[in-house]
Scaffold this motif. Sequence first.
Motif, PDB file in Angstrom:
ATOM      1  N   GLY A  31      45.893  40.624  23.413  1.00 54.95           N
ATOM      2  CA  GLY A  31      44.962  38.789  23.455  1.00 54.95           C
ATOM      3  C   GLY A  31      43.827  39.171  23.967  1.00 54.95           C
ATOM      4  N   ASP A  32      44.141  37.163  24.262  1.00 52.20           N
ATOM      5  CA  ASP A  32      42.813  36.806  25.073  1.00 52.20           C
ATOM      6  C   ASP A  32      41.929  37.128  25.889  1.00 52.20           C
ATOM      7  OD1 ASP A  32      43.689  33.380  24.253  1.00 52.20           O
ATOM      8  OD2 ASP A  32      42.617  35.441  23.014  1.00 52.20           O
ATOM      9  N   VAL A  33      40.861  37.267  26.298  1.00 51.52           N
ATOM     10  CA  VAL A  33      39.745  37.982  27.825  1.00 51.52           C
ATOM     11  C   VAL A  33      40.528  36.440  28.463  1.00 51.52           C
ATOM     12  CG1 VAL A  33      37.801  38.245  28.842  1.00 51.52           C
ATOM     13  CG2 VAL A  33      37.673  38.801  25.796  1.00 51.52           C
ATOM     14  N   VAL A  34      40.700  38.007  29.778  1.00 59.81           N
ATOM     15  CA  VAL A  34      41.083  36.885  30.769  1.00 59.81           C
ATOM     16  C   VAL A  34      40.105  36.422  31.953  1.00 59.81           C
ATOM     17  CG1 VAL A  34      43.390  38.408  30.824  1.00 59.81           C
ATOM     18  CG2 VAL A  34      41.623  39.026  32.412  1.00 59.81           C
ATOM     19  N   GLU A  35      39.860  35.598  32.117  1.00 58.40           N
ATOM     20  CA  GLU A  35      39.581  35.140  33.255  1.00 58.40           C
ATOM     21  C   GLU A  35      39.348  35.962  35.289  1.00 58.40           C
ATOM     22  OE1 GLU A  35      36.946  33.062  33.595  1.00 58.40           O
ATOM     23  OE2 GLU A  35      37.164  32.992  31.068  1.00 58.40           O
ATOM     24  N   VAL A  36      38.428  36.605  35.451  1.00 61.19           N
ATOM     25  CA  VAL A  36      38.808  37.392  36.492  1.00 61.19           C
ATOM     26  C   VAL A  36      38.482  37.385  37.564  1.00 61.19           C
ATOM     27  CG1 VAL A  36      38.528  39.635  37.526  1.00 61.19           C
ATOM     28  CG2 VAL A  36      38.978  39.673  35.355  1.00 61.19           C
ATOM     29  N   PRO A  37      39.091  36.742  38.756  1.00 62.40           N
ATOM     30  CA  PRO A  37      39.016  35.662  39.697  1.00 62.40           C
ATOM     31  C   PRO A  37      37.377  36.330  40.367  1.00 62.40           C
ATOM     32  CG  PRO A  37      40.770  37.145  40.502  1.00 62.40           C
ATOM     33  CD  PRO A  37      40.381  37.185  38.869  1.00 62.40           C
ATOM     34  N   GLU A  38      37.571  35.979  41.553  1.00 67.10           N
ATOM     35  CA  GLU A  38      35.615  36.126  42.177  1.00 67.10           C
ATOM     36  C   GLU A  38      36.037  37.286  42.985  1.00 67.10           C
ATOM     37  OE1 GLU A  38      32.925  33.478  43.463  1.00 67.10           O
ATOM     38  OE2 GLU A  38      33.094  32.402  41.795  1.00 67.10           O
ATOM     39  N   GLU A  39      37.472  37.324  43.235  1.00 70.20           N
ATOM     40  CA  GLU A  39      37.044  38.358  44.962  1.00 70.20           C
ATOM     41  C   GLU A  39      38.791  39.462  44.117  1.00 70.20           C
ATOM     42  OE1 GLU A  39      37.196  36.685  48.272  1.00 70.20           O
ATOM     43  OE2 GLU A  39      35.126  36.698  48.044  1.00 70.20           O
ATOM     44  N   LEU A  40      39.315  39.647  44.384  1.00 69.54           N
ATOM     45  CA  LEU A  40      40.156  40.701  44.539  1.00 69.54           C
ATOM     46  C   LEU A  40      40.511  40.901  45.445  1.00 69.54           C
ATOM     47  CD1 LEU A  40      39.059  42.811  40.791  1.00 69.54           C
ATOM     48  CD2 LEU A  40      39.952  41.141  41.003  1.00 69.54           C
ATOM     49  N   PRO A  41      42.085  41.079  45.158  1.00 70.57           N
ATOM     50  CA  PRO A  41      43.154  41.007  46.374  1.00 70.57           C
ATOM     51  C   PRO A  41      42.612  42.588  46.404  1.00 70.57           C
ATOM     52  CG  PRO A  41      43.734  40.720  44.807  1.00 70.57           C
ATOM     53  CD  PRO A  41      42.922  40.036  44.814  1.00 70.57           C
ATOM     54  N   ALA A  42      42.565  43.147  47.968  1.00 79.33           N
ATOM     55  CA  ALA A  42      42.392  44.086  48.553  1.00 79.33           C
ATOM     56  C   ALA A  42      44.023  45.135  48.142  1.00 79.33           C
ATOM     57  CB  ALA A  42      42.256  44.919  49.777  1.00 79.33           C
ATOM     58  N   TRP A 373      42.322  49.949  41.936  1.00 73.86           N
ATOM     59  CA  TRP A 373      41.375  49.532  40.627  1.00 73.86           C
ATOM     60  C   TRP A 373      42.779  48.722  39.494  1.00 73.86           C
ATOM     61  CZ3 TRP A 373      36.573  49.653  41.742  1.00 73.86           C
ATOM     62  CH2 TRP A 373      36.535  50.722  42.271  1.00 73.86           C
ATOM     63  N   HIS A 374      43.733  47.972  40.310  1.00 77.68           N
ATOM     64  CA  HIS A 374      45.059  47.227  39.288  1.00 77.68           C
ATOM     65  C   HIS A 374      44.511  46.132  39.410  1.00 77.68           C
ATOM     66  CE1 HIS A 374      49.046  46.464  38.217  1.00 77.68           C
ATOM     67  NE2 HIS A 374      48.973  45.804  38.539  1.00 77.68           N
ATOM     68  N   ALA A 375      44.399  45.324  38.421  1.00 80.28           N
ATOM     69  CA  ALA A 375      44.016  43.620  38.516  1.00 80.28           C
ATOM     70  C   ALA A 375      45.404  43.308  38.141  1.00 80.28           C
ATOM     71  CB  ALA A 375      42.772  43.317  37.826  1.00 80.28           C
ATOM     72  N   ALA A 376      45.783  42.419  39.442  1.00 75.64           N
ATOM     73  CA  ALA A 376      46.750  41.476  38.998  1.00 75.64           C
ATOM     74  C   ALA A 376      47.014  40.614  37.722  1.00 75.64           C
ATOM     75  CB  ALA A 376      47.207  40.667  39.864  1.00 75.64           C
ATOM     76  N   ASP A 377      45.690  39.944  37.048  1.00 74.94           N
ATOM     77  CA  ASP A 377      45.347  38.692  36.107  1.00 74.94           C
ATOM     78  C   ASP A 377      45.696  39.583  35.105  1.00 74.94           C
ATOM     79  OD1 ASP A 377      45.232  36.725  37.816  1.00 74.94           O
ATOM     80  OD2 ASP A 377      43.251  36.544  37.534  1.00 74.94           O
ATOM     81  N   VAL A 378      44.948  40.686  34.881  1.00 69.51           N
ATOM     82  CA  VAL A 378      45.567  41.417  33.189  1.00 69.51           C
ATOM     83  C   VAL A 378      46.349  42.015  33.585  1.00 69.51           C
ATOM     84  CG1 VAL A 378      44.831  43.742  32.493  1.00 69.51           C
ATOM     85  CG2 VAL A 378      42.454  42.631  34.448  1.00 69.51           C
ATOM     86  N   VAL A 531      35.204  46.845  36.408  1.00 73.82           N
ATOM     87  CA  VAL A 531      36.432  47.624  36.084  1.00 73.82           C
ATOM     88  C   VAL A 531      37.766  46.638  35.713  1.00 73.82           C
ATOM     89  CG1 VAL A 531      38.680  48.905  36.758  1.00 73.82           C
ATOM     90  CG2 VAL A 531      36.512  49.016  38.075  1.00 73.82           C
ATOM     91  N   ALA A 532      37.778  45.225  36.608  1.00 78.12           N
ATOM     92  CA  ALA A 532      38.937  44.430  35.901  1.00 78.12           C
ATOM     93  C   ALA A 532      38.739  43.804  34.517  1.00 78.12           C
ATOM     94  CB  ALA A 532      39.425  43.060  36.920  1.00 78.12           C
ATOM     95  N   GLN A 533      37.666  43.678  34.882  1.00 78.61           N
ATOM     96  CA  GLN A 533      36.753  42.853  32.717  1.00 78.61           C
ATOM     97  C   GLN A 533      37.045  44.267  31.904  1.00 78.61           C
ATOM     98  OE1 GLN A 533      36.175  39.097  32.782  1.00 78.61           O
ATOM     99  NE2 GLN A 533      36.313  40.232  30.800  1.00 78.61           N
ATOM    100  N   PHE A 534      36.735  45.094  32.832  1.00 74.35           N
ATOM    101  CA  PHE A 534      37.004  46.515  31.036  1.00 74.35           C
ATOM    102  C   PHE A 534      37.997  46.401  31.010  1.00 74.35           C
ATOM    103  CE2 PHE A 534      37.819  51.184  30.488  1.00 74.35           C
ATOM    104  CZ  PHE A 534      37.137  51.012  29.418  1.00 74.35           C
ATOM    105  N   SER A 535      39.071  46.423  31.768  1.00 76.19           N
ATOM    106  CA  SER A 535      40.476  46.491  31.859  1.00 76.19           C
ATOM    107  C   SER A 535      41.026  45.275  31.027  1.00 76.19           C
ATOM    108  CB  SER A 535      41.397  46.232  33.331  1.00 76.19           C
ATOM    109  OG  SER A 535      41.979  47.752  33.444  1.00 76.19           O
ATOM    110  N   ALA A 536      41.023  44.120  30.637  1.00 75.27           N
ATOM    111  CA  ALA A 536      41.205  43.040  29.959  1.00 75.27           C
ATOM    112  C   ALA A 536      40.548  43.175  28.708  1.00 75.27           C
ATOM    113  CB  ALA A 536      40.676  41.769  30.307  1.00 75.27           C
ATOM    114  N   GLU A 537      39.160  43.249  28.912  1.00 79.49           N
ATOM    115  CA  GLU A 537      38.729  43.335  27.335  1.00 79.49           C
ATOM    116  C   GLU A 537      39.382  44.686  26.349  1.00 79.49           C
ATOM    117  OE1 GLU A 537      35.816  41.797  26.212  1.00 79.49           O
ATOM    118  OE2 GLU A 537      34.898  40.360  27.791  1.00 79.49           O
ATOM    119  N   LEU A 538      39.347  45.778  27.063  1.00 75.07           N
ATOM    120  CA  LEU A 538      40.148  46.907  26.447  1.00 75.07           C
ATOM    121  C   LEU A 538      41.174  46.489  25.707  1.00 75.07           C
ATOM    122  CD1 LEU A 538      38.781  49.762  26.652  1.00 75.07           C
ATOM    123  CD2 LEU A 538      41.251  50.580  28.716  1.00 75.07           C
TER     124      LEU A 538
END
Length: 592
Positions: A31-42, A373-378, A531-538
């Motif tokens: 769907g739409d490109v997600v907004e990735v937070p500035e800090e990803l949780p470890a 490398w897993h992004a919860a928002d993605v 990496v998170a933005q790449f996953s979202a764009e993909l």
Amino acid sequence: MAPAAVLLLAGACSSVALESTDSTDAPLLAGDVVEVPEELPAAAVQPPREAMSGDLAVGGEPRRGGTLQVLLAADPTPIAGWTPWDHVCAWSCRSVMDHVLETLTVVLPDGSVAPWLAESVSADASLQRWTVRLREGIFFTDGEPLDAATVKTGIDDWLRSGRASGGHLRDARITSVIVLDSLTLVIELGEPNAGLPAALAGPVGRVFSVKTAAAEPDIFARAPVGTGPFVFRRWSPGEPAVLEANRGYWRTAADGSKLPWADEIRFTVIDDERDRLAALVEGRGDILMSRSAELATAVVGTSDGAGQPLSVIRSFDDNAGVVLFNLLRAPLDDIRVRRALVASADQDELIRSLGPDVDWLAATQWWAPGSIWHAADVARAWPGHDLERARSLLHEYIEDPERSDGRDPGDAVLVRVLCTDDVALSRMTATLEHQWELTGLVAVEVETLARTGLISRVTGSVVQSPSFAGDFAAACWRVGGESDPAVLASAAVGPVRTTPLNASNFTGEHLAALASLIKSANDPPQRGQAVAQFSAELNNEAPWVYLGYASSVLAASSVVGDLGRTTLPDGDVVEGHRLGVGRYDEAWLRHE
């Protein structure tokens, strides 16, 4: 301004933030490109990646002695020898090899990287000049000291030209290795590569005695000499590999105790998953490994011959099953059709069709929960089942007089799916066919063929136009893998004509730019964001229907203590495994 040097790996595990070593796109077998937070949780090293049950680390003090019997799955390529340069070494092979030939770094269960034989790995601001400092006082089991000259000779004279290792050096972009002093070397690259520390955990960083390799090459191929906690005692092709303890081993347990605990390890390959589990339950083995989702589910709640529950560590791996779309083949070259097919697919139902009694985890990106490398928002943004949205998108396409498939306006779209003749996959494709045809606007044809035929059809060949475009519309496949994101991203979106692993035939500068950033970012948080933005764009390109993550598992009978425990050289302790490859120098037997 970037600092003159960026320290990536040194000392404590907690200081390692970069890395996530060998498969890329591969065919799916069972769907739409997600907004990735500035800090990803470890991400934590343990759950949700690792699901544990049983008594893993309690029940008495470790005791020395005995023979651990480890039951392995069959690798895709049978083990014919152990040289890291000429012999392909998959998961079961590495379960043996890691106990003999160690690496400069290791990839931990959460995808981060820690120094191992290296004390530190650091790079200058360009990420093209890396300094590796080796630990002092380590010896090979032939008595030779580990030093920088040995590592350089191993890379230059063996690994660079090896059938199994040469490609890994090229992927890492290593151009030269320079010795600065007895424990320090510099690795120079032809282009920036933030993923080099992860590469040093694989064939590129596998360290061996070059003296013995040169003096006795035939013997070395059957019994290589390294710095590990065990040495080869006996092995021949098709027979168990028996290793005996290296009592001069350099690493210790967290309390300072010498490792390893066991006197011997006997590794036996049992091809059939059910036979392997039966052998464990009946006491013909102490530990098993598997990369089967069915077995990973079956071992939970199973008891050993003494009536005690098995100790189980299950992992959902960074490798996902998909139904892959060819973006160069009409009608899948139109994003409206791809998004409609994704929306009309019920992922949960598809996963259940693969195995109703199997514990699957639905995939939303290449990296599973628990990976750094897993992004919860993605994951949250991956679209759910929405039949009405699917119909709306399909109506828009089929009524378009310029529709790419050349059919008349109003005609249903035709999607041809390639898959292997695996029983579970046949159930899945039948379910998917039904889901897509429920739209009333899609006709589906399924073609089954052998695995090798599927690979050939998807990857294509150099004589095609364009080269490597493949001969398919949709196919059962796997995406992701254990390599660093820099390797995976570059392979997935590289130029179609020169990148056979770009199986979906992506084009477009936005994904290529993100792949380049992943490779060249020298700041770990920035790299994680890329990496998170790449996953979202993909995902925004809707290149496939996601199924579930691959599984791997270690299970042990109640006689084994400390399954999955590893004390890093700096004293930090991690639990778990990666892709079913276990370390057993800290496992011990409650009886000899």
